[in-house]
Scaffold this active site. Structure first.
Site, PDB file in Angstrom:
ATOM      1  N   ASN A 125       0.882  -1.171   0.000  1.00  0.00           N
ATOM      2  CA  ASN A 125       0.000   0.000   0.000  1.00  0.00           C
ATOM      3  C   ASN A 125       0.918   1.219   0.000  1.00  0.00           C
ATOM      4  O   ASN A 125       1.463   1.593   1.041  1.00  0.00           O
ATOM      5  CB  ASN A 125      -0.884  -0.043   1.252  1.00  0.00           C
ATOM      6  CG  ASN A 125      -1.841   1.127   1.339  1.00  0.00           C
ATOM      7  OD1 ASN A 125      -1.859   1.996   0.456  1.00  0.00           O
ATOM      8  ND2 ASN A 125      -2.622   1.168   2.389  1.00  0.00           N
ATOM      9  N   ARG A 151      -2.773  -2.199  -3.215  1.00  0.00           N
ATOM     10  CA  ARG A 151      -3.969  -1.416  -2.945  1.00  0.00           C
ATOM     11  C   ARG A 151      -3.896  -0.163  -3.805  1.00  0.00           C
ATOM     12  O   ARG A 151      -2.924   0.598  -3.740  1.00  0.00           O
ATOM     13  CB  ARG A 151      -4.007  -1.025  -1.482  1.00  0.00           C
ATOM     14  CG  ARG A 151      -5.224  -0.221  -1.167  1.00  0.00           C
ATOM     15  CD  ARG A 151      -5.253   0.156   0.270  1.00  0.00           C
ATOM     16  NE  ARG A 151      -6.506   0.815   0.564  1.00  0.00           N
ATOM     17  CZ  ARG A 151      -6.944   1.015   1.783  1.00  0.00           C
ATOM     18  NH1 ARG A 151      -6.250   0.591   2.798  1.00  0.00           N
ATOM     19  NH2 ARG A 151      -8.082   1.632   1.974  1.00  0.00           N
ATOM     20  N   HIS A 199     -12.721   3.320   0.596  1.00  0.00           N
ATOM     21  CA  HIS A 199     -12.713   2.307   1.660  1.00  0.00           C
ATOM     22  C   HIS A 199     -13.379   1.010   1.202  1.00  0.00           C
ATOM     23  O   HIS A 199     -13.825   0.203   2.022  1.00  0.00           O
ATOM     24  CB  HIS A 199     -13.440   2.787   2.937  1.00  0.00           C
ATOM     25  CG  HIS A 199     -12.674   3.809   3.720  1.00  0.00           C
ATOM     26  ND1 HIS A 199     -13.266   4.899   4.315  1.00  0.00           N
ATOM     27  CD2 HIS A 199     -11.352   3.911   4.005  1.00  0.00           C
ATOM     28  CE1 HIS A 199     -12.354   5.625   4.929  1.00  0.00           C
ATOM     29  NE2 HIS A 199     -11.174   5.051   4.745  1.00  0.00           N
ATOM     30  N   ASN A 243      -8.812   6.931  11.050  1.00  0.00           N
ATOM     31  CA  ASN A 243      -8.255   8.234  10.711  1.00  0.00           C
ATOM     32  C   ASN A 243      -8.976   8.798   9.498  1.00  0.00           C
ATOM     33  O   ASN A 243      -9.338   9.963   9.433  1.00  0.00           O
ATOM     34  CB  ASN A 243      -6.788   8.050  10.387  1.00  0.00           C
ATOM     35  CG  ASN A 243      -5.953   8.991  11.166  1.00  0.00           C
ATOM     36  OD1 ASN A 243      -6.422  10.056  11.578  1.00  0.00           O
ATOM     37  ND2 ASN A 243      -4.718   8.614  11.363  1.00  0.00           N
ATOM     38  N   GLY A 244      -9.141   7.920   8.499  1.00  0.00           N
ATOM     39  CA  GLY A 244     -10.075   8.195   7.405  1.00  0.00           C
ATOM     40  C   GLY A 244     -11.394   7.567   7.827  1.00  0.00           C
ATOM     41  O   GLY A 244     -11.393   6.505   8.440  1.00  0.00           O
ATOM     42  N   ARG A 253      -9.362  15.560   7.756  1.00  0.00           N
ATOM     43  CA  ARG A 253     -10.156  15.959   6.577  1.00  0.00           C
ATOM     44  C   ARG A 253     -11.520  16.463   7.016  1.00  0.00           C
ATOM     45  O   ARG A 253     -12.079  15.993   7.998  1.00  0.00           O
ATOM     46  CB  ARG A 253     -10.305  14.774   5.623  1.00  0.00           C
ATOM     47  CG  ARG A 253      -9.060  14.498   4.834  1.00  0.00           C
ATOM     48  CD  ARG A 253      -9.209  13.258   3.987  1.00  0.00           C
ATOM     49  NE  ARG A 253      -8.469  12.148   4.525  1.00  0.00           N
ATOM     50  CZ  ARG A 253      -8.683  10.866   4.224  1.00  0.00           C
ATOM     51  NH1 ARG A 253      -9.621  10.542   3.381  1.00  0.00           N
ATOM     52  NH2 ARG A 253      -7.956   9.923   4.776  1.00  0.00           N
ATOM     53  N   GLY A 297     -10.229   1.893  13.383  1.00  0.00           N
ATOM     54  CA  GLY A 297      -9.629   2.086  14.709  1.00  0.00           C
ATOM     55  C   GLY A 297     -10.600   2.631  15.743  1.00  0.00           C
ATOM     56  O   GLY A 297     -10.643   2.163  16.883  1.00  0.00           O
ATOM     57  N   GLY A 343     -14.077   2.775  15.308  1.00  0.00           N
ATOM     58  CA  GLY A 343     -15.257   1.899  15.313  1.00  0.00           C
ATOM     59  C   GLY A 343     -15.023   0.610  16.092  1.00  0.00           C
ATOM     60  O   GLY A 343     -15.919   0.103  16.768  1.00  0.00           O
ATOM     61  N   GLU A 370      -7.949  -5.216   5.541  1.00  0.00           N
ATOM     62  CA  GLU A 370      -7.832  -4.894   4.121  1.00  0.00           C
ATOM     63  C   GLU A 370      -6.709  -5.691   3.457  1.00  0.00           C
ATOM     64  O   GLU A 370      -6.822  -6.108   2.305  1.00  0.00           O
ATOM     65  CB  GLU A 370      -7.604  -3.382   3.969  1.00  0.00           C
ATOM     66  CG  GLU A 370      -8.861  -2.592   4.309  1.00  0.00           C
ATOM     67  CD  GLU A 370      -8.588  -1.197   4.833  1.00  0.00           C
ATOM     68  OE1 GLU A 370      -7.869  -1.071   5.855  1.00  0.00           O
ATOM     69  OE2 GLU A 370      -9.073  -0.229   4.232  1.00  0.00           O
TER      70      GLU A 370
END
Ligand code: ADP
Length: 416
Positions: free
Chosen positions: A9, A96, A184, A214-215, A244, A331, A333, A382
């Protein structure tokens, strides 16, 4: 000789990797790691085994040989694998890739034509795509002759109905690719498949998945297929994230441009790197730090995050014509019982009744037996999803993985 698959990635300043043993056609995690600080004065290599125990770390600076390019980072990873797992053969590399545009609706084996097509998508994801392509090129040079597969964050969402694929701006922009791609997707696909194993009936129903890291984004999944996502054309839309902004009135952009005289790169910096939890709190982008802080700004940043997630539970349930199950991952969730509790409090109106004790324990099922809607925590993976796709595309997967992947990635386009 054992067989190894590597998942890469590649980002702007780091390359993350996962090493899997695939001798039996099923990926078994051997190591996870990264090279961070590419191009910085000090770069850092770290690796852990499948249980999270450190397998090594090393800093690189001018004296010890700076790591400034993706090629150097991939070479370093390759050498480390050779030294750490001698007698293994790298049989495949999975990448990815953030953007597959409208063309790539499922994973694909990489060839020159694919690399050229990925490069052409750079205008759609200028902050990510060039680094993904650089990672592919570096891996092609480091592993000549080893087949490589691209797995896309957009593919899972490509079956969205038109109303969830477009913006209401002149149609020519839609035709040239200004669409709600959603991201995602690798995580959502993994979670959807896990749900099929954990709760097959729920997986066949109407599910809202919240990937909160984080995202952060959320996705509406019906019959195992994505029909709507909070992320749109870019990874900026929807929920506020670490740095963001999330959902933003386009008029704010015009104000920053016209009234404040900011350049596009200054605005980009604000929206991608200085907004979200960090921008609102002025303290940190990290949920753990905000939860530990007693400052009002930290509390308000979490309040905003929770409020937006709650709004989207309602909005995505409307898109699904109802709700059967909800899943938390990422993270925040997976680990923040406080955020989950606040998101789910008072949601009996939609059929959610939280089991507070199970929620405190980060249990797999956190809704009470009275809850009409089941709520789960699923640890996303992932890397494993990319590894399984890579094996499947190359015809190297064990039969049960082949069968699972035969579902295809993108949905048939359902009617709106
Ligand atoms: P990324 O999107 O970079 O993969 P992660 O999914 O690892 O990010 O999520 C990182 C976020 O998860 C951070 O905001 C971090 O504070 C949060 N997080 C991790 N563990 C906990 C925890 N125990 N409690 C609250 N937040 C947590």
């Amino acid at each position: 000789m054992s067989k190894t698959l590597i998942v890469l990635n590649a980002g702007s300043s780091s390359i993350k990797f996962v090493v899997f043993d695939v001798t039996e056609g099923k990926p078994v995690n051997m190591a996870t790691g990264q090279v961070e600080g590419l191009g910085a004065s000090v770069s850092r290599f770290t690796a852990k085994d499948g249980e999270g125990q450190s397998l090594g770390e090393k800093d690189f600076d001018k004296a010890s040989g700076a790591i400034s390019t993706h090629t150097q980072a991939v070479d370093l990873i390759l050498k480390w694998i050779d030294d750490t797992f001698p007698g293994t053969e790298v049989v495949a590399v999975g990448h990815r890739v953030v953007h597959g545009g409208v063309r790539f609706t499922k994973p694909v084996q990489i060839n020159d034509d694919v690399v050229a097509a990925l490069e052409e998508l750079t205008p759609l994801a200028p902050l990510h795509q060039p680094h993904n392509v650089a990672g592919i090129r570096a891996a092609q040079a480091a592993f000549p002759g080893v087949p490589q597969v691209a797995v896309f964050d957009t593919s899972f969402h490509r079956g969205h109905p038109f109303v969830n694929d477009t913006f209401a701006i002149p149609r020519e922009y839609y035709n040239e690719g200004v669409r709600r791609y959603g991201f995602h997707g690798v995580s959502y696909e993994y979670v959807t498949r896990r749900l099929k194993q954990i709760a097959p009936l729920d997986a066949e129903g109407r599910v809202v998945i919240a990937h909160l890291g984080n995202g952060a984004s959320m996705c509406a999944v019906r019959y195992g297929h994505s029909i709507a996502s909070t992320m749109g054309f870019s990874a900026l839309d929807g929920l506020p994230m670490g740095t963001r902004c999330g959902n933003l009135d386009a008029g704010v952009l015009l104000y920053l441009l016209d009234q404040k005289g900011l350049s596009s790169s200054e605005i980009r910096e604000i929206l991608y790197s200085k907004s979200g939890l960090l921008g609102l709190s002025g303290i940190s982008q990290d949920m753990r730090e905000l939860e530990a802080s007693d400052k009002r700004e930290a509390r308000e940043a979490i309040d905003y995050f929770v409020f937006r997630v709650r709004r989207e539970v309602g909005a995505l349930s409307a898109a699904l014509d109802g709700l059967d199950a909800m899943v938390f991952c990422g993270g925040i969730g997976e680990n923040s019982w406080r955020v989950r509790e606040r998101v789910l409090q008072g949601m009996q109106w939609i059929g959610i009744d939280l089991d507070e004790e199970a929620n405190h324990r980060n249990a797999r099922l956190i809704s009470s037996p009275l809850s009409r809607v089941r709520v789960y925590i699923v640890r996303t993976n992932e890397g494993l999803m990319i590894a399984e796709h890579t094996l499947t595309v190359l015809g190297l997967a064990a039969p049960e993985i082949q069968a699972f992947s035969a579902d295809g990635t993108a949905a048939q386009r359902p009617s709106a």
